[in-house]
Write a protein that holds these residues in place. Structure first.
Motif, short mmCIF file in Angstrom:
data_model
loop_
_atom_site.label_atom_id
_atom_site.label_comp_id
_atom_site.label_asym_id
_atom_site.label_seq_id
_atom_site.Cartn_x
_atom_site.Cartn_y
_atom_site.Cartn_z
N GLN A 171 10.66 -3.61 9.13
CA GLN A 171 9.94 -3.99 8.19
C GLN A 171 11.84 -4.32 7.65
N PRO A 172 11.53 -5.31 6.22
CA PRO A 172 12.30 -5.73 5.44
C PRO A 172 12.00 -4.91 3.71
N TRP A 173 13.39 -5.39 3.99
CA TRP A 173 13.51 -4.55 2.29
C TRP A 173 13.33 -5.79 1.15
N MET A 174 14.05 -6.67 0.94
CA MET A 174 14.27 -7.83 0.13
C MET A 174 14.93 -9.05 0.24
N GLN A 175 14.53 -9.86 -0.17
CA GLN A 175 15.20 -10.68 0.33
C GLN A 175 15.04 -11.97 -1.07
N GLU A 176 16.58 -13.17 -0.58
CA GLU A 176 16.39 -13.91 -2.23
C GLU A 176 15.48 -15.12 -1.81
N ILE A 177 14.83 -15.27 -3.67
CA ILE A 177 14.05 -16.68 -3.53
C ILE A 177 14.43 -17.76 -4.86
N THR A 178 13.66 -18.25 -4.34
CA THR A 178 14.06 -19.64 -5.82
C THR A 178 12.49 -19.70 -6.15
N VAL A 179 12.20 -19.83 -7.63
CA VAL A 179 10.85 -20.05 -7.77
C VAL A 179 10.50 -21.02 -8.23
N THR A 217 7.49 -5.37 -10.15
CA THR A 217 7.49 -4.63 -8.70
C THR A 217 5.69 -4.15 -9.14
N GLU A 218 4.77 -4.14 -9.62
CA GLU A 218 3.57 -3.14 -10.13
C GLU A 218 2.88 -4.51 -9.58
N SER A 219 2.73 -5.75 -9.00
CA SER A 219 1.76 -6.64 -8.88
C SER A 219 2.58 -7.18 -7.59
N PRO A 220 2.25 -6.56 -6.58
CA PRO A 220 2.62 -7.28 -4.79
C PRO A 220 1.48 -8.64 -4.16
N ARG A 221 1.57 -9.08 -3.81
CA ARG A 221 0.25 -10.02 -3.16
C ARG A 221 0.82 -10.71 -2.00
N PRO A 222 -0.02 -11.60 -1.37
CA PRO A 222 0.69 -11.79 0.11
C PRO A 222 1.52 -13.21 0.00
N ILE A 223 2.19 -13.35 0.81
CA ILE A 223 3.53 -14.26 0.87
C ILE A 223 2.98 -15.56 0.58
N TRP A 244 10.70 -16.54 5.67
CA TRP A 244 10.39 -15.77 5.16
C TRP A 244 10.17 -14.48 6.45
N GLN A 245 11.24 -13.94 5.63
CA GLN A 245 11.56 -12.17 6.57
C GLN A 245 9.70 -11.48 7.06
N ALA A 246 9.41 -11.74 6.45
CA ALA A 246 7.51 -10.94 6.76
C ALA A 246 6.52 -11.49 6.45
N THR A 247 5.26 -12.28 7.12
CA THR A 247 4.79 -13.19 5.99
C THR A 247 3.33 -12.15 6.29
N TYR A 298 9.63 -6.31 -0.70
CA TYR A 298 8.60 -6.02 0.71
C TYR A 298 8.77 -4.63 0.49
N PRO A 299 7.21 -3.47 0.86
CA PRO A 299 7.24 -2.64 0.94
C PRO A 299 8.25 -1.13 0.70
N ASN A 300 9.43 -1.42 1.65
CA ASN A 300 10.66 -0.96 2.00
C ASN A 300 10.91 -0.85 1.02
N PHE A 301 11.32 -1.61 -0.66
CA PHE A 301 11.70 -1.93 -1.36
C PHE A 301 11.57 -1.10 -2.39
N SER A 302 10.24 -0.02 -2.29
CA SER A 302 10.20 1.08 -3.10
C SER A 302 10.48 3.13 -2.81
#
Length: 392
Positions: A230-238, A249-255, A270-273, A293-297
């Motif tokens: 599983q991945p851990w992190m990727q850069e995004i644009t918002v 970090t306390e608000s995970p949501r589906p991709i 996306w590294q994981a959908t 992603y979850p591994n980041f924790s």
């Protein structure tokens, strides 16, 4: 560089906690209490006497414990300070040099080489500087100090066990101020639980053997919860506008939810959908942005500093081929003095920000985000002078 993690307290058994003599008081009397505890636990009295014979209180350890100002830096400044082209080059060189070791780690523990290379770089500059604090002195000094004795007491007993195995010398073993040893800085209990003889010489030598240190680090991360494949992190644009209170970090949501709001990978796909993920804005909505992603924790099981964790996680992606992050144009942050002022104001409002230390930790971030939302400001958890002035 590593900030000691409170999660090592998990190694403390209930029995030891009940039997532990109090902290503080005469240092020699405290050591005598440790010796009595060790003997009661079944260690030979002569061995215990030899182990503690050279132990001394080290005031430099206490100064180091109280002076971690580097973590007051914002993410961009911290990352640029730690990640140089030289570190990139040596990381890539070490990846090639120890390719077979990393292959074994990835096969056995599922931890990508970039993750361990980043820790190796940040903890000891690839083994170049592993700390010059006497480890036994550091552990006993910190256990005697009444700030967090329960975190360090079990590490003393673990070091005693390593001594009995011939893998620790209380007079000469050195490491970090908080008692970590070796190239990836592991505590004595970590070594007992996760030490691996990676080079096959019959010993676990984390100070002198990169295969031993890397294999042990990989096993420890697996033990701490790293999820293979599983991945851990990727850069995004918002987007320019979205509900910033959903970030953190306390608000995970589906991709799919993030994509519907306009969040996109900065490069590639996306590294994981199929995994929940959190949007992290270390310097607010106008600064750099990442998806965790979850591994980041799992990084927080290694180190409790948000800035360190994010930087180590990002550096791991760079070592695996990701581009340099877009720093954006974040709103100016607060000075150390202003951050302390903010923390005091938040504490008066009932928020648990921990110690007033000028560090933007998890508690302060959560409080900042809550107050931003209450005041109608962008709730991105990045404190600014606007927020500071608004908190009467």
């Amino acid at each position: 560089m590593r900030l000691f993690s409170p999660l090592t307290a998990l190694f403390l058994t209930a029995t030891a906690a009940l039997a532990a003599p109090p902290c503080g008081g005469s240092f020699s009397g405290f050591v005598n209490g440790l010796k009595a505890e060790a003997t009661a636990a079944g260690h030979a009295p002569a061995t215990v006497d030899r182990f503690f014979a050279s132990v001394r209180q080290d005031p430099k350890v206490l100064r180091a414990d109280r002076a971690q100002g580097v973590f007051q830096l914002d993410f961009t400044t911290f990352a640029r300070r730690l990640i140089s082209q030289d570190r990139m080059n040596r990381g890539q060189s070490n990846a090639r040099k120890y390719d077979s070791t990393f292959d074994r780690i990835e096969r056995d523990y599922g931890v990508p080489r970039g993750v361990l290379l980043a820790f190796w770089a940040f903890e000891t500059d690839y083994g170049a500087f592993q700390g010059d604090f006497n480890t036994a002195n550091a552990l006993v000094t910190l256990a005697h100090d009444c700030r967090r004795p329960h975190l360090f007491r079990p590490q003393i007993m673990a070091a005693l066990t390593l001594y009995e195995h011939g893998d620790f010398d209380p007079a000469t073993t050195t490491g970090a101020w908080a008692g970590e040893i070796g190239m990836v800085q592991m505590l004595p209990q970590d070594i007992l639980d996760n030490g691996v003889d990676g080079d096959g010489d019959g010993h676990v030598s984390l100070k002198t053997s990169p295969p031993d240190a890397l294999m042990s680090g990989g096993k420890m991360l697996s033990h701490l919860g790293w999820r293979k494949g599983q991945p851990w992190m990727q850069e995004i644009t918002v987007p320019a506008r979205m509900d910033w209170s959903l970030t953190g970090t306390e608000s995970p949501r589906p991709i799919s939810d993030w994509a519907a709001m306009g969040v996109k990978p900065r490069s590639g796909q996306w590294q994981a959908t199929n995994l929940p993920a959190s949007v992290i804005l270390p310097q607010g909505h106008n600064g750099p942005a990442f998806l965790a992603y979850p591994n980041f924790s799992t990084y927080f099981e290694w180190n409790q500093s948000f800035t360190y964790v994010l930087t180590a996680s990002y550096f791991a992606t760079r070592l695996m081929g990701a581009p340099i992050f877009d720093a954006g144009n974040p709103d100016p942050g607060l000075s150390g003095a202003q951050m302390k002022q903010l923390q005091r104001k938040l504490a008066k409002r009932g928020y648990d920000v921990g110690k007033v230390d000028g560090i933007l930790g998890a508690g302060t971030r959560a409080a900042v985000q809550a107050e931003q939302k209450r005041l109608g400001l962008p709730a991105d958890a990045w404190p600014t002078t606007t927020l500071l002035k608004a908190l009467k």
